[in-house]
Structures are given as structure tokens and as C-alpha cells.
Design a protein around this motif. Structure first.
Motif, PDB file in Angstrom:
ATOM      1  N   SER A  73       0.839  -1.186  -0.084  1.00 42.91           N
ATOM      2  CA  SER A  73      -0.004  -0.066  -0.088  1.00 42.91           C
ATOM      3  C   SER A  73       0.952   1.387   0.069  1.00 42.91           C
ATOM      4  O   SER A  73       2.009   1.255   0.309  1.00 42.91           O
ATOM      5  CB  SER A  73      -0.948  -0.107   1.288  1.00 42.91           C
ATOM      6  N   LEU A  74       0.337   2.405  -0.514  1.00 43.75           N
ATOM      7  CA  LEU A  74       1.162   3.788  -0.604  1.00 43.75           C
ATOM      8  C   LEU A  74       1.386   4.080   1.199  1.00 43.75           C
ATOM      9  O   LEU A  74       2.544   4.476   1.228  1.00 43.75           O
ATOM     10  CB  LEU A  74      -0.054   4.810  -0.919  1.00 43.75           C
ATOM     11  N   ARG A  75       0.744   3.875   2.014  1.00 42.89           N
ATOM     12  CA  ARG A  75       0.909   3.869   3.447  1.00 42.89           C
ATOM     13  C   ARG A  75       2.071   3.413   3.805  1.00 42.89           C
ATOM     14  O   ARG A  75       3.085   3.714   4.394  1.00 42.89           O
ATOM     15  CB  ARG A  75      -0.345   3.736   4.321  1.00 42.89           C
ATOM     16  N   GLU A  76       2.103   2.076   3.507  1.00 43.55           N
ATOM     17  CA  GLU A  76       3.511   1.004   3.704  1.00 43.55           C
ATOM     18  C   GLU A  76       4.379   1.664   3.093  1.00 43.55           C
ATOM     19  O   GLU A  76       5.765   1.681   3.805  1.00 43.55           O
ATOM     20  CB  GLU A  76       3.126  -0.519   3.411  1.00 43.55           C
ATOM     21  N   LYS A  77       4.351   1.899   1.778  1.00 44.94           N
ATOM     22  CA  LYS A  77       5.825   2.440   1.076  1.00 44.94           C
ATOM     23  C   LYS A  77       6.207   3.731   1.937  1.00 44.94           C
ATOM     24  O   LYS A  77       7.457   3.840   1.938  1.00 44.94           O
ATOM     25  CB  LYS A  77       5.173   2.637  -0.383  1.00 44.94           C
ATOM     26  N   LEU A  78       5.384   4.730   2.145  1.00 49.47           N
ATOM     27  CA  LEU A  78       5.689   5.854   2.765  1.00 49.47           C
ATOM     28  C   LEU A  78       6.505   5.882   4.160  1.00 49.47           C
ATOM     29  O   LEU A  78       7.354   6.405   4.385  1.00 49.47           O
ATOM     30  CB  LEU A  78       4.527   6.834   2.649  1.00 49.47           C
ATOM     31  N   ASN A  79       5.602   4.914   4.803  1.00 51.80           N
ATOM     32  CA  ASN A  79       6.124   4.416   6.215  1.00 51.80           C
ATOM     33  C   ASN A  79       7.681   4.074   5.922  1.00 51.80           C
ATOM     34  O   ASN A  79       8.412   4.281   6.952  1.00 51.80           O
ATOM     35  CB  ASN A  79       4.883   3.878   6.969  1.00 51.80           C
ATOM     36  N   THR A  80       7.767   2.909   5.406  1.00 50.11           N
ATOM     37  CA  THR A  80       9.110   2.079   5.026  1.00 50.11           C
ATOM     38  C   THR A  80      10.387   3.645   4.804  1.00 50.11           C
ATOM     39  O   THR A  80      11.241   3.403   5.313  1.00 50.11           O
ATOM     40  CB  THR A  80       9.001   1.279   3.948  1.00 50.11           C
ATOM     41  N   LEU A  81       9.725   4.329   3.750  1.00 49.18           N
ATOM     42  CA  LEU A  81      10.623   5.088   3.217  1.00 49.18           C
ATOM     43  C   LEU A  81      11.000   6.309   4.486  1.00 49.18           C
ATOM     44  O   LEU A  81      12.525   6.560   4.639  1.00 49.18           O
ATOM     45  CB  LEU A  81      10.170   6.064   2.081  1.00 49.18           C
ATOM     46  N   ILE A  82      10.249   6.665   5.283  1.00 49.48           N
ATOM     47  CA  ILE A  82      10.647   7.588   6.290  1.00 49.48           C
ATOM     48  C   ILE A  82      11.041   6.927   7.452  1.00 49.48           C
ATOM     49  O   ILE A  82      12.340   7.486   7.953  1.00 49.48           O
ATOM     50  CB  ILE A  82       9.191   8.258   6.986  1.00 49.48           C
ATOM     51  N   ALA A  83      10.838   5.816   7.676  1.00 55.92           N
ATOM     52  CA  ALA A  83      11.505   4.823   8.779  1.00 55.92           C
ATOM     53  C   ALA A  83      12.932   4.651   8.411  1.00 55.92           C
ATOM     54  O   ALA A  83      13.867   4.761   9.208  1.00 55.92           O
ATOM     55  CB  ALA A  83      10.921   3.461   9.082  1.00 55.92           C
ATOM     56  N   GLN A  84      13.352   4.516   7.137  1.00 50.33           N
ATOM     57  CA  GLN A  84      14.606   4.259   6.499  1.00 50.33           C
ATOM     58  C   GLN A  84      15.536   5.273   6.708  1.00 50.33           C
ATOM     59  O   GLN A  84      16.499   5.424   6.980  1.00 50.33           O
ATOM     60  CB  GLN A  84      14.854   3.425   5.322  1.00 50.33           C
TER      61      GLN A  84
ATOM     62  N   ALA B 157      -1.638  11.229  11.693  1.00 52.95           N
ATOM     63  CA  ALA B 157      -1.406  10.620  12.826  1.00 52.95           C
ATOM     64  C   ALA B 157      -2.296   9.399  12.785  1.00 52.95           C
ATOM     65  O   ALA B 157      -2.016   8.240  13.468  1.00 52.95           O
ATOM     66  CB  ALA B 157      -1.337  11.505  13.847  1.00 52.95           C
ATOM     67  N   SER B 158      -3.700   9.594  12.569  1.00 55.40           N
ATOM     68  CA  SER B 158      -4.723   8.341  12.712  1.00 55.40           C
ATOM     69  C   SER B 158      -4.130   7.186  11.647  1.00 55.40           C
ATOM     70  O   SER B 158      -4.534   6.012  12.217  1.00 55.40           O
ATOM     71  CB  SER B 158      -5.901   8.908  12.237  1.00 55.40           C
ATOM     72  N   GLU B 159      -3.373   7.405  10.623  1.00 60.10           N
ATOM     73  CA  GLU B 159      -3.226   6.211   9.767  1.00 60.10           C
ATOM     74  C   GLU B 159      -1.870   5.724  10.177  1.00 60.10           C
ATOM     75  O   GLU B 159      -1.576   4.624   9.782  1.00 60.10           O
ATOM     76  CB  GLU B 159      -3.546   6.574   8.436  1.00 60.10           C
ATOM     77  N   SER B 160      -0.919   6.775  10.396  1.00 60.72           N
ATOM     78  CA  SER B 160       0.483   6.524  10.655  1.00 60.72           C
ATOM     79  C   SER B 160       0.895   7.060  11.765  1.00 60.72           C
ATOM     80  O   SER B 160       1.760   8.171  11.923  1.00 60.72           O
ATOM     81  CB  SER B 160       1.304   7.380   9.297  1.00 60.72           C
ATOM     82  N   PRO B 161       0.951   6.506  12.982  1.00 67.95           N
ATOM     83  CA  PRO B 161       1.045   6.695  14.374  1.00 67.95           C
ATOM     84  C   PRO B 161       2.356   6.942  14.660  1.00 67.95           C
ATOM     85  O   PRO B 161       2.882   7.946  15.396  1.00 67.95           O
ATOM     86  CB  PRO B 161       0.543   5.797  15.183  1.00 67.95           C
ATOM     87  N   MET B 162       3.430   6.259  13.729  1.00 62.01           N
ATOM     88  CA  MET B 162       4.977   6.504  14.099  1.00 62.01           C
ATOM     89  C   MET B 162       5.449   7.825  13.411  1.00 62.01           C
ATOM     90  O   MET B 162       6.813   7.655  13.187  1.00 62.01           O
ATOM     91  CB  MET B 162       5.537   5.151  13.701  1.00 62.01           C
ATOM     92  N   VAL B 163       4.780   8.450  12.421  1.00 59.98           N
ATOM     93  CA  VAL B 163       5.151   9.529  11.704  1.00 59.98           C
ATOM     94  C   VAL B 163       4.806  10.655  12.240  1.00 59.98           C
ATOM     95  O   VAL B 163       3.522  10.838  12.402  1.00 59.98           O
ATOM     96  CB  VAL B 163       4.765   9.276   9.975  1.00 59.98           C
ATOM     97  N   GLU B 164       5.474  11.716  12.304  1.00 65.27           N
ATOM     98  CA  GLU B 164       5.328  13.106  12.838  1.00 65.27           C
ATOM     99  C   GLU B 164       5.360  14.251  11.488  1.00 65.27           C
ATOM    100  O   GLU B 164       6.356  14.168  11.133  1.00 65.27           O
ATOM    101  CB  GLU B 164       5.935  13.506  13.869  1.00 65.27           C
ATOM    102  N   ALA B 165       4.359  15.124  11.475  1.00 61.07           N
ATOM    103  CA  ALA B 165       4.576  15.903  10.322  1.00 61.07           C
ATOM    104  C   ALA B 165       5.491  17.211  11.156  1.00 61.07           C
ATOM    105  O   ALA B 165       4.911  17.688  12.313  1.00 61.07           O
ATOM    106  CB  ALA B 165       3.372  16.556  10.034  1.00 61.07           C
ATOM    107  N   ILE B 166       6.306  17.542  10.413  1.00 65.03           N
ATOM    108  CA  ILE B 166       6.904  18.832  10.990  1.00 65.03           C
ATOM    109  C   ILE B 166       6.510  20.056  10.260  1.00 65.03           C
ATOM    110  O   ILE B 166       6.491  20.205   9.034  1.00 65.03           O
ATOM    111  CB  ILE B 166       8.734  18.654  10.677  1.00 65.03           C
TER     112      ILE B 166
ATOM    113  N   TYR C  13       8.370  15.275   7.159  1.00 68.58           N
ATOM    114  CA  TYR C  13       7.720  14.130   7.881  1.00 68.58           C
ATOM    115  C   TYR C  13       9.047  13.440   8.500  1.00 68.58           C
ATOM    116  O   TYR C  13      10.084  12.973   8.048  1.00 68.58           O
ATOM    117  CB  TYR C  13       7.007  12.923   7.200  1.00 68.58           C
ATOM    118  N   LYS C  14       8.631  12.973  10.045  1.00 69.53           N
ATOM    119  CA  LYS C  14       9.805  12.542  10.846  1.00 69.53           C
ATOM    120  C   LYS C  14       9.272  11.155  11.258  1.00 69.53           C
ATOM    121  O   LYS C  14       8.237  11.137  11.768  1.00 69.53           O
ATOM    122  CB  LYS C  14      10.333  13.695  11.871  1.00 69.53           C
ATOM    123  N   TRP C  15      10.165  10.326  11.294  1.00 67.34           N
ATOM    124  CA  TRP C  15       9.899   8.778  11.740  1.00 67.34           C
ATOM    125  C   TRP C  15      10.165   9.076  13.372  1.00 67.34           C
ATOM    126  O   TRP C  15      11.098   9.386  13.962  1.00 67.34           O
ATOM    127  CB  TRP C  15      10.708   7.889  11.337  1.00 67.34           C
ATOM    128  N   LEU C  16       9.095   8.422  14.251  1.00 66.57           N
ATOM    129  CA  LEU C  16       9.035   8.468  15.703  1.00 66.57           C
ATOM    130  C   LEU C  16       9.708   7.206  16.153  1.00 66.57           C
ATOM    131  O   LEU C  16       9.910   7.209  17.281  1.00 66.57           O
ATOM    132  CB  LEU C  16       7.695   8.856  16.230  1.00 66.57           C
TER     133      LEU C  16
END
Length: 91
Positions: free
Chosen positions: A4-15, A48-57, A66-69
Motif C-alpha cells: 500500500s501507499l501508506r506502507e511504502k511511505l512509512n518504510t521510506l520515512i523509517a529508513q 497521525a490516525s493512519e501512521s502513528p509513528m510518523v510526525e509532520a514537521i 515528515y519524521k519517523w518517531l
């Protein structure tokens, strides 16, 4: 299996730890994530409701990055018993 788009974006930000809004815009609209998406969809998936580990700066009332928490995913190497083989797993 589709990612999913959410998973792709979360993975990118986490890395990377931090990804700018302009990078997200370029990736989403250019099709570098597999296909083209609307920027509004990416912004919604990073709320935040869909990606709780990502914070918007925020900067001057607008999202600048976007920052990985959470903990960054790391590759761990394990030796497979009885074989001269090693595997890597993301944890």
C-alpha cells in the motif's frame, strides 16, 4: 502481493528518519513508487490516525517534512543451523 501507499511511505520515512514534503510530492506524482498517486492521498496516509509513528514537521503553518518517531528498522544477520548460510531479517 501489492504494497500500500501508506506502507511504502512509512518504510521510506523509517529508513531515512526524515523526508521532506517536496521529496514526497516528487515520489508520489512522478510514479517512482510504482504508480502515480495524488498528493492528497499521500498526505492522508501520513496523518497521525493512519501512521502513528510518523510526525509532520510544521514550518510557518505548513508541513515541511515528515519524521519517523519509532525505532529505525535494522537488518540482523542470523546463521542458519547446519548450513553455511546466513539470512538477513528486518526487525
Amino acid at each position: 502481493m501489492k504494497t500500500s501507499l501508506r506502507e511504502k511511505l512509512n518504510t521510506l520515512i523509517a529508513q531515512r528518519g526524515v523526508v521532506t514534503w517536496l521529496e514526497i510530492k516528487d515520489l508520489v506524482e512522478s510514479g517512482k513508487l510504482g504508480r502515480k498517486f495524488k498528493l492528497s492521498n499521500a498526505e492522508r496516509r501520513l496523518r497521525a490516525s493512519e501512521s502513528p509513528m510518523v510526525e509532520a514537521i510544521m514550518e510557518h503553518g505548513h508541513i515541511s517534512a515528515y519524521k519517523w518517531l519509532g525505532v529505525k528498522p535494522q537488518m540482523q544477520t542470523y546463521r542458519v543451523e547446519g548450513m553455511n548460510k546466513f539470512i538477513q531479517l528486518k526487525i
